[in-house]
Design a protein around this motif. Structure first.
Motif, PDB file in Angstrom:
ATOM      1  N   UNK A  64      12.627  -5.566  19.409  1.00  0.00           N
ATOM      2  CA  UNK A  64      13.283  -4.355  19.891  1.00  0.00           C
ATOM      3  C   UNK A  64      13.033  -3.194  18.936  1.00  0.00           C
ATOM      4  N   UNK A  65      13.406  -2.001  19.385  1.00  0.00           N
ATOM      5  CA  UNK A  65      13.076  -0.801  18.616  1.00  0.00           C
ATOM      6  C   UNK A  65      13.740  -0.797  17.246  1.00  0.00           C
ATOM      7  N   UNK A  66      14.981  -1.352  17.163  1.00  0.00           N
ATOM      8  CA  UNK A  66      15.653  -1.404  15.870  1.00  0.00           C
ATOM      9  C   UNK A  66      14.915  -2.281  14.889  1.00  0.00           C
ATOM     10  N   UNK A  67      14.483  -3.457  15.340  1.00  0.00           N
ATOM     11  CA  UNK A  67      13.723  -4.351  14.472  1.00  0.00           C
ATOM     12  C   UNK A  67      12.392  -3.727  14.087  1.00  0.00           C
ATOM     13  N   UNK A  68      11.730  -3.090  15.038  1.00  0.00           N
ATOM     14  CA  UNK A  68      10.438  -2.468  14.751  1.00  0.00           C
ATOM     15  C   UNK A  68      10.596  -1.331  13.757  1.00  0.00           C
ATOM     16  N   UNK A  69      11.694  -0.583  13.875  1.00  0.00           N
ATOM     17  CA  UNK A  69      11.933   0.493  12.908  1.00  0.00           C
ATOM     18  C   UNK A  69      12.090  -0.073  11.503  1.00  0.00           C
ATOM     19  N   UNK A  70      12.895  -1.111  11.368  1.00  0.00           N
ATOM     20  CA  UNK A  70      13.103  -1.714  10.049  1.00  0.00           C
ATOM     21  C   UNK A  70      11.799  -2.253   9.480  1.00  0.00           C
ATOM     22  N   UNK A  71      10.964  -2.837  10.345  1.00  0.00           N
ATOM     23  CA  UNK A  71       9.687  -3.380   9.885  1.00  0.00           C
ATOM     24  C   UNK A  71       8.797  -2.265   9.345  1.00  0.00           C
ATOM     25  N   UNK A  72       8.674  -1.183  10.109  1.00  0.00           N
ATOM     26  CA  UNK A  72       7.831  -0.076   9.662  1.00  0.00           C
ATOM     27  C   UNK A  72       8.399   0.574   8.401  1.00  0.00           C
ATOM     28  N   UNK A  73       9.714   0.727   8.356  1.00  0.00           N
ATOM     29  CA  UNK A  73      10.366   1.330   7.193  1.00  0.00           C
ATOM     30  C   UNK A  73      10.097   0.485   5.945  1.00  0.00           C
ATOM     31  N   UNK A  74      10.321  -0.814   6.042  1.00  0.00           N
ATOM     32  CA  UNK A  74      10.125  -1.697   4.892  1.00  0.00           C
ATOM     33  C   UNK A  74       8.649  -1.858   4.543  1.00  0.00           C
ATOM     34  N   UNK A  75       7.798  -1.780   5.555  1.00  0.00           N
ATOM     35  CA  UNK A  75       6.361  -1.848   5.285  1.00  0.00           C
ATOM     36  C   UNK A  75       5.915  -0.623   4.494  1.00  0.00           C
ATOM     37  N   UNK A  76       6.485   0.529   4.829  1.00  0.00           N
ATOM     38  CA  UNK A  76       6.188   1.733   4.056  1.00  0.00           C
ATOM     39  C   UNK A  76       6.613   1.588   2.604  1.00  0.00           C
ATOM     40  N   UNK A  77       7.764   0.946   2.369  1.00  0.00           N
ATOM     41  CA  UNK A  77       8.218   0.709   0.997  1.00  0.00           C
ATOM     42  C   UNK A  77       7.228  -0.171   0.248  1.00  0.00           C
ATOM     43  N   UNK A  78       6.775  -1.251   0.900  1.00  0.00           N
ATOM     44  CA  UNK A  78       5.834  -2.167   0.255  1.00  0.00           C
ATOM     45  C   UNK A  78       4.535  -1.463  -0.110  1.00  0.00           C
ATOM     46  N   UNK A  79       4.029  -0.638   0.788  1.00  0.00           N
ATOM     47  CA  UNK A  79       2.790   0.092   0.516  1.00  0.00           C
ATOM     48  C   UNK A  79       2.996   1.138  -0.576  1.00  0.00           C
ATOM     49  N   UNK A  80       4.154   1.785  -0.574  1.00  0.00           N
ATOM     50  CA  UNK A  80       4.446   2.781  -1.610  1.00  0.00           C
ATOM     51  C   UNK A  80       4.465   2.135  -2.991  1.00  0.00           C
ATOM     52  N   UNK A  81       5.106   0.984  -3.103  1.00  0.00           N
ATOM     53  CA  UNK A  81       5.190   0.307  -4.394  1.00  0.00           C
ATOM     54  C   UNK A  81       3.831  -0.192  -4.869  1.00  0.00           C
ATOM     55  N   UNK A  82       2.897  -0.384  -3.941  1.00  0.00           N
ATOM     56  CA  UNK A  82       1.531  -0.762  -4.319  1.00  0.00           C
ATOM     57  C   UNK A  82       0.695   0.447  -4.717  1.00  0.00           C
ATOM     58  N   UNK A  83       1.229   1.649  -4.521  1.00  0.00           N
ATOM     59  CA  UNK A  83       0.477   2.854  -4.841  1.00  0.00           C
ATOM     60  C   UNK A  83      -0.445   3.304  -3.730  1.00  0.00           C
ATOM     61  N   UNK A  84      -0.322   2.712  -2.539  1.00  0.00           N
ATOM     62  CA  UNK A  84      -1.135   3.114  -1.387  1.00  0.00           C
ATOM     63  C   UNK A  84      -0.356   4.170  -0.605  1.00  0.00           C
ATOM     64  N   UNK A  85      -0.359   5.391  -1.129  1.00  0.00           N
ATOM     65  CA  UNK A  85       0.526   6.427  -0.613  1.00  0.00           C
ATOM     66  C   UNK A  85       0.111   6.930   0.764  1.00  0.00           C
TER      67      UNK A  85
END
Length: 591
Positions: free
Chosen positions: A414-435
């Protein structure tokens, strides 16, 4: 003996038996009493948050009565307690036990093993307090990726449960078993709304992206689910990304005795005929974990190179591995494999995070061979698990003709789960330095929910790291339109001013919001850092000392204070801070 008994056998201290030799005390009934009521409730005060059992234990005034061998003495004490319980409550439930619960717990749940214990290495051991104190679970934190309700130690580890007890409030008391299963709870309390409030799902998994690898080994652009076609076909070599999300763990994961535990990620990919396409992290017939498995935790080694499994790393001389997930952050784990030509139209992907007690020698492994593993959901369980327990798991089905991901129920999240996935995926990429990729993920989340102010702040900090001040201003304006009074917006404007060289404006902006972040290390360090750049050394020293008031072993604050003393010509202060910094670097960074 006092060093260990302070946390592991406080009864020895109360009974003055702690002066005995370890060999004799081990056979003593008092030494085997473990943690009783007085271990926590007889504490008079906590001296600091450095840990190592640094507390003052006070013998209860009624100690001789309630533990007397004379029965009528005990009966008299029980009668007095029933008639007038206030003195008992005032002594055993002091204000700091509830108002500063996590600081109270830090005295025993934080450890720094000095050289005199290990003989070889000064080790920063178990430390669940500092990672909690730095996170948004301890209160509003300026650099938190998201907002959460505040939690202290008791909220998760001592949840309220129904009990017919004179001390109950609204029919509930704090659970003192410390065996609370955070994903499920059996018994009559399972559907109780008060108990339900404390149920959490701490770690989540998802398969978020595929990357088609060309024949010459050059990677093609990453294709994310729910955004574009994943572009994977039978016979192609692919790179799969699994997202590990620490959503509600209040401290680093794994916590506790991570050196005596093994925590790893197991992945299996099967085709439509149930044939294994790819596997990582599997356990073989001798209970050995795949050497290439992605792991979390700490690995200590002694002088001979053997793995040390004793809690707290005593006898260790080296740390060969140390990796954890910080609270409210995410981590992306990549895998590469080839899809068979005859795999059919679907792939079935299973991901599990598993944990078990560390097994090191062949005898232990052979002993465990054939043991049936009882998988238990959750990080804490009341029953003993012989081999492993499952911390988190997910199953995903990938339809190759439709080029999309489905859950086990054959539906798109659902959209709520997909939002959380994209949000947390952005965090993971940010912490890797892939801005750039992080910005792309956050913008994809914005398509699903554009009203989360922290999403736009994360985009702003991503633009800041890219030196894209124009985009950062747009993201900050969007954040301000959602929540005009949010102090974090002012903080990121200060960071932008600092990066543009306007240090005076940066300090002015930070001063305007400092009253809300007096216990935030990141905020105070940034304020001190800018003052150092302005050559206002005494003002910088003020903020470094402020940090040390609530975090006396903060390495960055001691480093900064050392530089302050160096630049102000305070030789004595510099020498003292230099010694502290060197000691902390050995303990915390293992340098």
């Amino acid at each position: 003996m006092n060093y260990c008994s302070g946390c592991h056998a406080p009864a020895l201290l109360l009974s003055n038996e702690s002066e005995h030799e370890v060999a004799t005390a081990g056979d003593d009934l008092v030494a085997k009493s473990n943690i009783g009521c007085n271990a926590c409730h007889a504490v008079k005060r906590i001296n600091n948050t450095i840990g190592n059992g640094d507390y003052v234990l006070q013998r209860p005034r009624s100690y001789e009565h309630m533990s007397s061998d004379v029965e009528w003495y005990r009966r008299l004490f029980a009668f007095k307690l029933h008639v007038d319980p206030d003195p008992h409550k005032e002594f055993f439930l002091k204000p700091f036990m509830t108002r500063q619960n996590s600081e109270f717990c830090s005295s025993c749940h934080k450890l720094n093993s000095a050289i005199r214990q290990t003989q070889h290495l000064s080790i920063g051991g178990m430390n669940n307090y500092d990672s909690w104190q730095k996170s948004a679970f301890a209160g509003e934190r300026i650099d938190a990726f998201k907002h959460v309700r505040e939690h202290d130690c008791a909220d998760c580890h001592m949840p309220r449960m129904r009990m017919d007890d004179p001390a109950a409030k609204r029919g509930t008391v704090h659970d003192h078993s410390f065996k609370y299963n955070i994903l499920s709870q059996a018994g009559d309390d399972a559907d109780d709304p008060i108990v339900q409030k404390y149920k959490i799902n701490p770690i989540q998994l998802d398969v978020v992206a595929f990357q088609n690898l060309s024949k010459d080994g050059a990677p093609a652009p990453v294709n994310y689910f729910d955004e574009v076609k994943v572009n994977i076909t039978p016979g192609s070599a692919v790179r799969m990304e699994v997202l590990v999300q620490s959503t509600e763990v209040g401290h680093d994961f794994p916590g506790r005795y991570s050196e005596s535990m093994e925590t790893w990620l197991e992945i299996s990919v099967r085709d439509q005929q149930d044939r294994m396409v790819f596997q990582s992290g599997a356990i073989d017939d001798f209970n050995r974990i795949d050497e290439k498995a992605h792991r979390w935790g700490t690995v200590y080694r002694d002088r001979k190179g053997n793995i040390v499994t004793w809690p707290h790393g005593f006898s260790a001389s080296d740390i060969s591995y140390n990796h954890r997930i910080q609270p409210l952050t995410s981590e992306m784990v990549p895998y590469e494999f080839k899809i068979p030509e005859n795999c059919g139209s679907e792939l079935y992907i299973s991901a599990q995070i598993k944990q078990r007690r560390r097994q090191t020698n062949e005898a232990e492994l052979l002993t465990l061979k054939g043991t049936i593993a009882t998988a238990v959901n959750g990080m804490h369980s009341g029953q003993y698990v012989d081999t492993h327990k499952i911390i988190a798991e997910t199953e995903v089905k990938v339809s190759l003709p439709e080029q999309r991901r489905l859950n086990r129920q054959d539906d798109i999240p659902n959209s709520g789960d997909r939002y959380d996935i994209w949000f947390n995926y952005g965090i993971a990429l940010y912490l890797k330095g892939e801005w750039d990729e992080a910005e792309r993920a956050f913008l994809q989340a914005a398509k699903l929910r554009s009203t989360d102010v922290h999403l736009w702040l994360n985009l702003a900090r991503t633009a800041l790291d890219k030196n894209d001040f124009e985009s950062m201003e747009i993201y900050l304006e969007k954040s301000q339109s959602i929540d005009p009074d949010l102090n974090k917006i002012t903080y990121y404007r200060a960071l932008m001013a600092e990066k543009q060289g306007d240090l005076d404006s940066a300090v002015t902006l930070l001063r305007d919001i400092r009253k809300d972040f007096y216990a935030d290390r990141v905020f105070l360090l940034k304020l001190a850092e800018i003052q150092m750049k302005r050559n206002y050394y005494k003002r910088a020293g003020k903020w470094y000392k402020k940090i040390l008031e609530f975090a006396p072993d903060d390495l960055d604050a001691h480093r900064g204070l050392r530089e302050v003393y160096k630049n102000t010509g305070n030789d004595e202060g510099y020498q003292n801070e230099d010694k502290l910094v060197r000691a902390l670097e050995k303990a915390l960074l293992h340098e």
